[in-house]
Motif scaffolding. Structure first.
Motif, PDB file in Angstrom:
ATOM      1  N   TYR A 156     -20.437  21.335 -80.655  1.00 46.88           N
ATOM      2  CA  TYR A 156     -19.016  21.222 -81.004  1.00 46.88           C
ATOM      3  C   TYR A 156     -18.117  21.453 -79.801  1.00 46.88           C
ATOM      4  CZ  TYR A 156     -14.534  22.067 -83.244  1.00 46.88           C
ATOM      5  OH  TYR A 156     -13.208  22.011 -83.592  1.00 46.88           O
ATOM      6  N   GLY A 157     -18.607  22.159 -78.802  1.00 47.53           N
ATOM      7  CA  GLY A 157     -17.785  22.552 -77.672  1.00 47.53           C
ATOM      8  C   GLY A 157     -17.432  24.017 -77.789  1.00 47.53           C
ATOM      9  N   SER A 158     -17.438  24.695 -76.660  1.00 46.66           N
ATOM     10  CA  SER A 158     -17.331  26.148 -76.711  1.00 46.66           C
ATOM     11  C   SER A 158     -16.563  26.669 -75.512  1.00 46.66           C
ATOM     12  CB  SER A 158     -18.743  26.749 -76.716  1.00 46.66           C
ATOM     13  OG  SER A 158     -18.721  28.130 -76.432  1.00 46.66           O
ATOM     14  N   PRO A 159     -15.837  27.780 -75.670  1.00 44.67           N
ATOM     15  CA  PRO A 159     -15.207  28.420 -74.502  1.00 44.67           C
ATOM     16  C   PRO A 159     -16.229  28.930 -73.497  1.00 44.67           C
ATOM     17  CG  PRO A 159     -14.984  29.807 -76.465  1.00 44.67           C
ATOM     18  CD  PRO A 159     -15.494  28.476 -76.929  1.00 44.67           C
ATOM     19  N   PHE A 160     -17.489  28.995 -73.895  1.00 39.40           N
ATOM     20  CA  PHE A 160     -18.526  29.434 -72.965  1.00 39.40           C
ATOM     21  C   PHE A 160     -18.682  28.464 -71.792  1.00 39.40           C
ATOM     22  CE2 PHE A 160     -23.134  29.735 -71.787  1.00 39.40           C
ATOM     23  CZ  PHE A 160     -23.063  30.988 -71.200  1.00 39.40           C
ATOM     24  N   ASP A 161     -18.282  27.205 -71.969  1.00 38.34           N
ATOM     25  CA  ASP A 161     -18.383  26.231 -70.879  1.00 38.34           C
ATOM     26  C   ASP A 161     -17.729  26.748 -69.596  1.00 38.34           C
ATOM     27  OD1 ASP A 161     -19.654  24.533 -72.621  1.00 38.34           O
ATOM     28  OD2 ASP A 161     -17.925  23.228 -72.946  1.00 38.34           O
ATOM     29  N   ASP A 162     -16.630  27.473 -69.750  1.00 35.52           N
ATOM     30  CA  ASP A 162     -15.855  27.941 -68.597  1.00 35.52           C
ATOM     31  C   ASP A 162     -16.135  29.398 -68.252  1.00 35.52           C
ATOM     32  OD1 ASP A 162     -14.481  25.436 -68.448  1.00 35.52           O
ATOM     33  OD2 ASP A 162     -13.232  26.080 -70.136  1.00 35.52           O
ATOM     34  N   TYR A 163     -17.041  30.034 -68.962  1.00 32.72           N
ATOM     35  CA  TYR A 163     -17.261  31.466 -68.764  1.00 32.72           C
ATOM     36  C   TYR A 163     -18.084  31.824 -67.522  1.00 32.72           C
ATOM     37  CZ  TYR A 163     -18.818  36.242 -69.591  1.00 32.72           C
ATOM     38  OH  TYR A 163     -19.088  37.582 -69.446  1.00 32.72           O
ATOM     39  N   PRO A 164     -19.177  31.130 -67.207  1.00 36.10           N
ATOM     40  CA  PRO A 164     -20.045  31.596 -66.122  1.00 36.10           C
ATOM     41  C   PRO A 164     -19.346  31.907 -64.806  1.00 36.10           C
ATOM     42  CG  PRO A 164     -21.188  29.926 -67.361  1.00 36.10           C
ATOM     43  CD  PRO A 164     -19.781  29.958 -67.885  1.00 36.10           C
ATOM     44  N   PRO A 165     -18.386  31.083 -64.329  1.00 34.81           N
ATOM     45  CA  PRO A 165     -17.756  31.439 -63.049  1.00 34.81           C
ATOM     46  C   PRO A 165     -16.965  32.743 -63.092  1.00 34.81           C
ATOM     47  CG  PRO A 165     -17.386  29.120 -63.575  1.00 34.81           C
ATOM     48  CD  PRO A 165     -17.938  29.767 -64.809  1.00 34.81           C
ATOM     49  N   THR A 166     -16.598  33.216 -64.306  1.00 39.64           N
ATOM     50  CA  THR A 166     -15.870  34.480 -64.407  1.00 39.64           C
ATOM     51  C   THR A 166     -16.801  35.688 -64.355  1.00 39.64           C
ATOM     52  OG1 THR A 166     -15.964  34.672 -66.840  1.00 39.64           O
ATOM     53  CG2 THR A 166     -14.211  33.286 -65.899  1.00 39.64           C
ATOM     54  N   ASP A 167     -18.080  35.469 -64.455  1.00 36.55           N
ATOM     55  CA  ASP A 167     -19.068  36.554 -64.459  1.00 36.55           C
ATOM     56  C   ASP A 167     -20.312  36.096 -63.706  1.00 36.55           C
ATOM     57  OD1 ASP A 167     -20.381  38.895 -65.019  1.00 36.55           O
ATOM     58  OD2 ASP A 167     -20.605  38.533 -67.176  1.00 36.55           O
ATOM     59  N   PRO A 168     -20.170  35.747 -62.420  1.00 38.85           N
ATOM     60  CA  PRO A 168     -21.247  35.058 -61.703  1.00 38.85           C
ATOM     61  C   PRO A 168     -22.530  35.863 -61.564  1.00 38.85           C
ATOM     62  CG  PRO A 168     -19.493  35.710 -60.194  1.00 38.85           C
ATOM     63  CD  PRO A 168     -18.975  35.933 -61.578  1.00 38.85           C
ATOM     64  N   GLU A 169     -22.445  37.190 -61.538  1.00 40.86           N
ATOM     65  CA  GLU A 169     -23.654  37.982 -61.342  1.00 40.86           C
ATOM     66  C   GLU A 169     -24.652  37.774 -62.473  1.00 40.86           C
ATOM     67  OE1 GLU A 169     -26.369  40.139 -59.457  1.00 40.86           O
ATOM     68  OE2 GLU A 169     -24.433  39.505 -58.642  1.00 40.86           O
ATOM     69  N   ARG A 170     -24.153  37.602 -63.687  1.00 34.43           N
ATOM     70  CA  ARG A 170     -25.049  37.364 -64.834  1.00 34.43           C
ATOM     71  C   ARG A 170     -25.895  36.113 -64.648  1.00 34.43           C
ATOM     72  NH1 ARG A 170     -24.307  39.724 -70.019  1.00 34.43           N
ATOM     73  NH2 ARG A 170     -22.396  40.940 -70.285  1.00 34.43           N
ATOM     74  N   PHE A 171     -25.342  35.122 -63.947  1.00 34.85           N
ATOM     75  CA  PHE A 171     -25.979  33.812 -63.875  1.00 34.85           C
ATOM     76  C   PHE A 171     -26.527  33.501 -62.478  1.00 34.85           C
ATOM     77  CE2 PHE A 171     -22.592  33.891 -67.021  1.00 34.85           C
ATOM     78  CZ  PHE A 171     -23.295  33.579 -68.169  1.00 34.85           C
ATOM     79  N   ALA A 172     -26.528  34.513 -61.601  1.00 37.11           N
ATOM     80  CA  ALA A 172     -27.037  34.306 -60.250  1.00 37.11           C
ATOM     81  C   ALA A 172     -28.515  33.928 -60.293  1.00 37.11           C
ATOM     82  CB  ALA A 172     -26.838  35.578 -59.419  1.00 37.11           C
ATOM     83  N   CYS A 173     -28.878  32.883 -59.577  1.00 39.20           N
ATOM     84  CA  CYS A 173     -30.257  32.401 -59.587  1.00 39.20           C
ATOM     85  C   CYS A 173     -30.470  31.487 -58.381  1.00 39.20           C
ATOM     86  CB  CYS A 173     -30.572  31.649 -60.891  1.00 39.20           C
ATOM     87  SG  CYS A 173     -29.528  30.196 -61.169  1.00 39.20           S
ATOM     88  N   ASP A 174     -31.711  31.147 -58.145  1.00 39.28           N
ATOM     89  CA  ASP A 174     -32.050  30.227 -57.060  1.00 39.28           C
ATOM     90  C   ASP A 174     -32.195  28.791 -57.549  1.00 39.28           C
ATOM     91  OD1 ASP A 174     -32.492  32.216 -54.801  1.00 39.28           O
ATOM     92  OD2 ASP A 174     -33.791  33.029 -56.364  1.00 39.28           O
ATOM     93  N   ALA A 175     -32.543  28.629 -58.817  1.00 40.86           N
ATOM     94  CA  ALA A 175     -32.672  27.293 -59.418  1.00 40.86           C
ATOM     95  C   ALA A 175     -32.451  27.450 -60.910  1.00 40.86           C
ATOM     96  CB  ALA A 175     -34.050  26.692 -59.148  1.00 40.86           C
ATOM     97  N   MET A 176     -32.046  26.370 -61.546  1.00 43.96           N
ATOM     98  CA  MET A 176     -31.888  26.403 -63.006  1.00 43.96           C
ATOM     99  C   MET A 176     -32.482  25.139 -63.608  1.00 43.96           C
ATOM    100  SD  MET A 176     -27.721  25.943 -63.277  1.00 43.96           S
ATOM    101  CE  MET A 176     -27.328  27.190 -62.057  1.00 43.96           C
ATOM    102  N   VAL A 177     -33.093  25.316 -64.778  1.00 41.38           N
ATOM    103  CA  VAL A 177     -33.635  24.202 -65.548  1.00 41.38           C
ATOM    104  C   VAL A 177     -32.750  24.028 -66.768  1.00 41.38           C
ATOM    105  CG1 VAL A 177     -35.600  23.286 -66.828  1.00 41.38           C
ATOM    106  CG2 VAL A 177     -35.986  24.609 -64.739  1.00 41.38           C
ATOM    107  N   ILE A 178     -31.989  22.970 -66.795  1.00 40.56           N
ATOM    108  CA  ILE A 178     -31.118  22.652 -67.919  1.00 40.56           C
ATOM    109  C   ILE A 178     -31.911  21.741 -68.848  1.00 40.56           C
ATOM    110  CG2 ILE A 178     -28.895  21.717 -68.628  1.00 40.56           C
ATOM    111  CD1 ILE A 178     -28.671  24.121 -66.742  1.00 40.56           C
ATOM    112  N   ALA A 179     -32.408  22.300 -69.919  1.00 41.18           N
ATOM    113  CA  ALA A 179     -33.264  21.539 -70.840  1.00 41.18           C
ATOM    114  C   ALA A 179     -32.441  21.141 -72.060  1.00 41.18           C
ATOM    115  CB  ALA A 179     -34.483  22.363 -71.245  1.00 41.18           C
ATOM    116  N   ASP A 180     -31.647  20.088 -71.895  1.00 42.69           N
ATOM    117  CA  ASP A 180     -30.852  19.549 -73.003  1.00 42.69           C
ATOM    118  C   ASP A 180     -30.930  18.029 -72.965  1.00 42.69           C
ATOM    119  OD1 ASP A 180     -29.181  19.292 -75.142  1.00 42.69           O
ATOM    120  OD2 ASP A 180     -27.335  19.759 -74.073  1.00 42.69           O
TER     121      ASP A 180
END
Length: 455
Positions: A156-180
């Protein structure tokens, strides 16, 4: 695990993974307005339990306004020189639509040849289960650090789309697998390297105070629908290619559908030609598309003999992954505002717009993925783009700007996602689990070797 041991391990897990996929697909986790929230929470709770059983000890959630909870899981890197991989999927699904078009109830998983049919079983619950399969294969201790992001309101769409850059430490990684997403066709391992951007524009015309008798006034009174149709006709040339200046189009060098495959997938009627020129890849992925997705005009069934005073259309624009979304939308708006069909001005209102994404290729994670996909499917990987968008990809990429982004999964383009009788094939699910396991193995080894060589 070498390739043989890995495949044997995954084969031993498949019965359990299939059973858990059935459990998850039986939950109508539709996060759209007007649908109950309880099934979405039920799917959330089931996944939290499955992650815990798979060895994920640290599990949290993000609760943002007006959206379903986001599941966050984390397994620390096993050694200081091991990389961290972020795994993304979503546990919500599209509404079933007209259930009369389904061969079986959409939330009662039913067998099909080689797989299962249910709403959301491919998009995206198969990929959620594939992530779990990788964790189980390594007994919860993979050779990389893992961050898990399972979203609950992607469709449906979510405010989470814009959330990661506001809390970058949570999402810090070397690579990501987007399985969608998944493969171009069953049995063809596929990396998606580009996502087209999307924008909406509304154009409307008002010419009369109210309808007027077409016999008495037609021929001089300005017909709003004719004005609108004349404007819309300028958006494409005689071949059906987009004629709006400034919208980016490039040659497509990757793999694509055959015309027969595409006609079948799109349900094109016999004898009706495809529109546009150039390769299908250009038309679908590396070039623009403008679609009239809505039209306000008198219905034929109840049409009166009157000049139409008002008409409106909603346009959907898809644009090149590297084109700026505001620029692309502005090009379309400028084109429409420059028109005065029959000397009548149009009212043009820009709507939502979202960026595309083009992944960087050639890095260590990309090379590890190519090796892993070949190990899983037994043939070299192809690469494609997609006209659909995954808005969160840009948010995650901004939060972890140095991470490589890989897009692959257990769906395939023939799985009927967002359509009646959606299905997933067990062969694709199994191979995706193998690929994810082989990827973290290869990536960890290559990352450590690269770290050692830099010392």
């Amino acid at each position: 695990m070498d390739a043989r041991d890995l495949q044997a391990e995954v084969d031993g897990l498949m019965d359990g993974l299939r059973a858990d996929l059935e459990r998850l697909a039986a939950i109508p986790s539709i996060a759209f307005p007007g649908f109950p929230a309880e099934p979405v929470r039920e799917a959330h709770d089931l996944l939290v339990g499955l992650l815990g059983e798979a060895g994920v000890e640290r599990i949290e959630r993000i609760d943002l306004p007006d959206t379903a909870p986001v599941i966050l899981g984390e397994i620390p890197p096993p050694t200081p020189d091991a990389p961290t991989v972020l795994l993304y999927s979503h546990y919500d699904v599209q509404p079933a639509g007209d259930e009369k078009l389904w061969k079986s109830p959409p939330f009662e998983p039913a067998p099909v040849e080689g797989g299962l049919r249910a709403r959301g079983i491919a998009d995206d619950k198969s990929n959620v289960i594939a992530h779990l399969g990788m964790l189980r294969a390594f007994k919860g201790r993979p050779p990389v650090g893992v961050k898990i992001v399972f979203e609950g309101q992607e469709e449906y769409g979510s405010p989470f789309d814009d959330y990661p850059p506001t809390d970058p430490e949570r999402f810090a990684c070397d690579a990501m697998v987007i399985a969608d997403l998944g493969n171009l066709r069953p049995g063809t391992p596929t990396l998606t390297t580009g996502l087209r951007g999307a924008s909406e524009v509304v154009v409307e015309v008002r010419t009369l105070e109210e309808p007027r008798h077409s016999g008495e006034f037609g021929g001089a009174a300005p017909d709003a629908l004719l004005v609108l149709l004349k404007a819309l006709a300028t958006l494409h040339d005689v071949h059906g290619d987009v004629a709006v200046e400034g919208l980016r189009r490039e040659k497509w060098a990757g793999t694509s559908y055959t015309e027969d495959e595409f006609r079948s997938l799109a349900g094109v009627e016999d004898g009706v030609p495809l529109i546009g020129s150039g390769t299908l890849g250009e038309r679908l992925w590396s070039g623009p598309a403008i679609t009239v997705i809505g039209l306000d005009a008198p219905a034929v069934e109840h049409a009166a003999s009157a000049v139409v005073p008002y008409a409106r259309a909603k346009l959907n624009l898809r644009f090149h992954p590297r084109q700026d979304p505001k620029e692309a939308q502005a090009r379309l708006v400028e084109h429409l505002r420059s028109l005065t069909p029959f000397r009548v001005r149009l009212t043009v209102t820009p709507g939502d717009t979202g960026p595309g994404y083009e992944a960087t290729t050639g890095g260590p994670a990309y090379r590890a993925a190519l090796t892993a996909l070949k190990e899983a499917w037994g043939t070299d990987a192809s690469y494609v783009a997609t006209g659909g968008s995954i808005p969160l990809v840009n948010g995650l990429a901004k939060a972890a700007p140095g991470a490589e982004v890989l897009l692959f999964g257990a769906q395939d383009s023939m799985c009927n996602l967002h359509a009646p009788n959606e299905r997933v094939l067990f062969s694709e699910l199994r191979s995706t689990v193998v690929a994810m396991c082989a990827f973290v193995r290869e990536y960890a080894a290559g990352f450590r070797a690269g770290t050692a060589s830099r010392r």
